[in-house]
Write an enzyme that holds these catalytic residues in place. Sequence first.
Site, PDB file in Angstrom:
ATOM      1  CD  GLU A   1      30.397  -2.218  13.856  1.00 36.97           C
ATOM      2  OE1 GLU A   1      31.370  -2.931  14.189  1.00 36.97           O
ATOM      3  OE2 GLU A   1      29.253  -2.666  13.666  1.00 36.97           O
TER       4      GLU A   1
ATOM      5  CB  CYS B   1      26.180  -8.754  14.149  1.00 42.20           C
ATOM      6  SG  CYS B   1      24.491  -8.780  14.762  1.00 42.20           S
TER       7      CYS B   1
ATOM      8  CG  HIS C   1      26.974  -4.309  16.034  1.00 45.01           C
ATOM      9  ND1 HIS C   1      26.968  -4.417  14.665  1.00 45.01           N
ATOM     10  CD2 HIS C   1      25.897  -5.004  16.462  1.00 45.01           C
ATOM     11  CE1 HIS C   1      25.936  -5.127  14.278  1.00 45.01           C
ATOM     12  NE2 HIS C   1      25.257  -5.504  15.351  1.00 45.01           N
TER      13      HIS C   1
END
Lengths: 290, 221
Positions: free
Chosen positions: B199, B86, B197
């Site tokens: 995750e 990001c 992202h």
Amino acid sequence: MNIRIIPRLDIKGPNLVKGIHFEGLRVLGKPERFARYYYEQGADELIYLDAVASLYGRNSLLEIVERTARDIFIPLTVGGGLRSVEDIRIVLRAGADKVSINTAAIGRPEFIQEAAKTFGSSTIVVSIEAIRRPDGTYEAYVDYGRQRTGVDAFAWAMRAAELGAGELLVTSINKEGTGKGFDLELTRRIAEAVPIPVIAAGGAGKISDVHDVIAQGRADAVCLASLLHYNALNHLRAEDDDYSQEGNIEFLRQRVRLSHIQDTSLPDIKAFLEARGVGCRWRQPAPANA
Amino acid sequence: MPERKALQVAVVDYGLGNLYSVKQACEHVGLGAAITSSKQEILCSDAVILPGVGAFGDAMASLRRLDLTGVIRDIALSAKPLLGICLGMQLLMTESCEFGRHQGLGIITGTVERLQSSDKGGRRLKVPQVGWNHIWRVREWTGTPLGGLGDGDFMYFVHSYYVSPADTGMILSVSRYGVTQFCSSLQRRNIFACQFHPERSGQPALRIYHNLKALLEKAVS
């Protein structure tokens, strides 16, 4: 742009609860189990709201956040009773990706600015709970819809965006839990006025309500509770859980069907939206070795 | 046989961003992870993740204040994997036009541009983009951190800006928002960066962390 469908889990003590107009809370089950179920069903994000934190202070929410964040890999927003930058830090440290603030922000709008500067705007969701007055204006409420503020909901939405909110969670208290559909005017007027995404909440009773608040209400994301919870209940064997004595569990025991809430699920809702040209993220099957 | 400790990832902490979800994803795939702003710890780790949300200028100021820009450039020049996520991806670039001009880490030649807030029909789009979007393959993913992912897989994005590398050959995937097609991930040698992202993009995206672990295991064996 793809619309997000976000299950909202209202938490009281160790339990997921749901009420009507934020009152008369019923115990529905363990929040982690619902969260896991929604994750597997293709939820785009999750929201945990502490139903009583503004009134009684902190409770077991942090433990629930920690357990959830460990094995659910979609964004988790946590709100309820967050009053300081330090409160936010603690919730993020427990595993939340974003926080939702309301009461403290209305009391001291600079709190939004401090929070956005410290953690980044995209971490800060400002929750606006609005009640429609007989004259057609909307007033912002706090403390889970219990306390009026005298603040105009639209002016407050604009201000919150200017101060650095990353998203707005807009709940109609009139519609909350009723199953009578979203407040389309409230959602549309805010969504068209601010440059940031608006998450619509409060009132969904059937699949078409979700479509309406996207098509007519211009919502960027839709937050759902009753519409998903009562269906999920049938898939989660509540008997397996040990419920604390706290809370009204009569509803759970009786397994009453709710006439005002359509029996539907996340995949059904997304299929309905896709068929009408509303882009959604579809559930991806988890690889066996992941 | 001496027991080797778990492979250790340094998640660079410069005060912004949700580092905990990055740490949890590392741990989920069996990597050790430390959230740190210690130069020593960063240098001693097996891989470095530069995460981040927020404003470019503030983030660069924090990295400078913590005296971390040099160590991140050193990692970039080493053989150790460096992952930018990001804002962490954007910080790798030469400069950003976010609120005036700001110099980045200059690890990858290129700029950071703002998303257009209109679509093809001229309707207004919300900026930041918050939500799920496809990543489309522009070169082979096998052997890269995206190996095993499908063309068009959904990833979770939160951003107002995107990177535009001068050498487009390093781009692994593109994504589209309104009229803008942008680089959503890139790789150059030991450096991998993504705008989304991994995750927080569901089960399939954890493949990226699994691939990182596999890469590190290969490097030490």
